[in-house]
Design a protein around this motif. Structure first.
Motif, mmCIF file in Angstrom:
data_model
loop_
_atom_site.group_PDB
_atom_site.id
_atom_site.type_symbol
_atom_site.label_atom_id
_atom_site.label_comp_id
_atom_site.label_asym_id
_atom_site.label_seq_id
_atom_site.Cartn_x
_atom_site.Cartn_y
_atom_site.Cartn_z
ATOM 1 N N UNK A 16 -0.382 4.611 -1.434
ATOM 2 C CA UNK A 16 0.531 3.327 -2.172
ATOM 3 C C UNK A 16 0.927 2.227 -1.088
ATOM 4 N N UNK A 17 1.635 2.896 -0.027
ATOM 5 C CA UNK A 17 2.415 2.078 1.068
ATOM 6 C C UNK A 17 1.397 1.316 1.763
ATOM 7 N N UNK A 18 0.302 1.791 2.369
ATOM 8 C CA UNK A 18 -0.779 1.166 3.218
ATOM 9 C C UNK A 18 -1.514 0.339 2.298
ATOM 10 N N UNK A 19 -1.870 0.933 1.071
ATOM 11 C CA UNK A 19 -2.885 0.140 0.318
ATOM 12 C C UNK A 19 -2.192 -1.321 -0.099
ATOM 13 N N UNK A 20 -0.675 -1.062 -0.387
ATOM 14 C CA UNK A 20 0.157 -2.185 -0.783
ATOM 15 C C UNK A 20 0.020 -3.515 0.236
ATOM 16 N N UNK A 21 0.075 -2.753 1.421
ATOM 17 C CA UNK A 21 0.215 -3.830 2.579
ATOM 18 C C UNK A 21 -1.196 -4.368 2.823
ATOM 19 N N UNK A 22 -2.191 -3.816 2.502
ATOM 20 C CA UNK A 22 -3.729 -4.468 2.565
ATOM 21 C C UNK A 22 -3.870 -5.492 1.591
#
Length: 267
Positions: free
Chosen positions: A72-78
């Motif tokens: 979730x965190x990395x995808x949100x940044x993307x």
């Protein structure tokens, strides 16, 4: 009666069989006096084969799904960084007759239709074009199936867009490619491009192979097949100078982690 989108076929290259790739060797790379090799035609064809084979799973990377899901965190940044690019892209409003190089599965083609009158989409992969056509479904798009390294524009366009293509152009071909872009863009016409800012650590994406060439990477698709491709990353100010030398004025921006993109014109 509504017109259907057209496809123009210009010598598409066949998907290389597994045994042909297995017979490759370092002889494909012609070394120069520097540490950078001149990328061979055979390797370029392998890169074309990679994107043909990858077409059905390309949007999994784009949407951060399945093996490209980084949590979730990395995808949100993307997605937040992509939204920042899209905000600038929409505001820049590429209009009139637009040329899109390497349109892929149509994520950008569909967005371009909000401002473009027509789109000429040139791609080397019939599989990508098929997915693009099914996704976009517009009679305002004309598809050309051709090798982007040899294809030459026959007219000028009001605007040009290419997404995640520049990094696949061998360094020794970059000036020629940018001159082609300048030739295809009318005076005063707009240009927008987006690419990867830096190397991603993701499944199917291996590190560079410096023994062969710093611009060569290996990639793996879901079925386990591996391919060698060209993948370059750019320093923004050096890229601005290279565009300027080709007759194009661009401003280059970056997001914190993922994207490098440029917007500009032909003075």
């Amino acid at each position: 009666m509504a017109r259907r989108s057209r496809t123009i076929v210009l010598s598409p290259r066949p998907l290389l069989p597994d045994h042909a790739r297995a017979e490759k060797s370092k002889s494909e790379y012609t070394m120069t006096e520097t540490t950078t090799a001149t990328v061979s035609q055979q390797l370029l064809e392998e890169m074309m084969a990679y994107y043909r084979a990858r077409a059905p799973e390309y949007n999994e990377w784009w949407l951060r799904q399945r093996r490209y899901d980084r949590g979730p965190e990395s995808n949100a940044r993307w997605f937040a960084e992509m939204q920042a690019v899209l905000t600038d892209f929409d505001a820049f409003a590429l209009s009139g007759d637009v040329l899109e190089l390497a349109p892929g599965t149509g994520n950008w083609t569909k967005r371009l239709l909000a401002t473009a009158s027509t789109i000429t989409a040139v791609d080397t992969s019939p599989e990508m074009i098929a997915i693009n056509r099914a996704h976009v479904q517009s009679e305002r798009v004309t598809y050309i199936l051709a090798d982007l390294f040899t294809w030459q524009p026959k007219r000028e366009y009001d605007a040009i867009f290419f997404g995640f293509w520049l990094s696949h152009v061998p360094l020794e071909r970059m000036d020629t490619f940018l001159q082609k872009v300048c030739k295809a863009l009318r005076k005063g016409g707009k240009l927008f491009f987006i690419d990867s800012l830096q190397h991603e650590s993701l499944p199917g994406i291996a590190a560079h192979q410096p023994v062969l060439d710093p611009q060569i990477m290996t990639r793996e698709i879901k079925d386990g097949r591996t391919f060698a491709i060209v993948k370059n990353y750019f320093e923004p100010m050096a890229l601005v100078a290279q565009y300027r030398a080709a007759g194009l004025a661009v401003t280059i921006k970056t997001t914190p982690n993922h994207f490098l993109y440029g917007l500009g014109s032909k003075p």
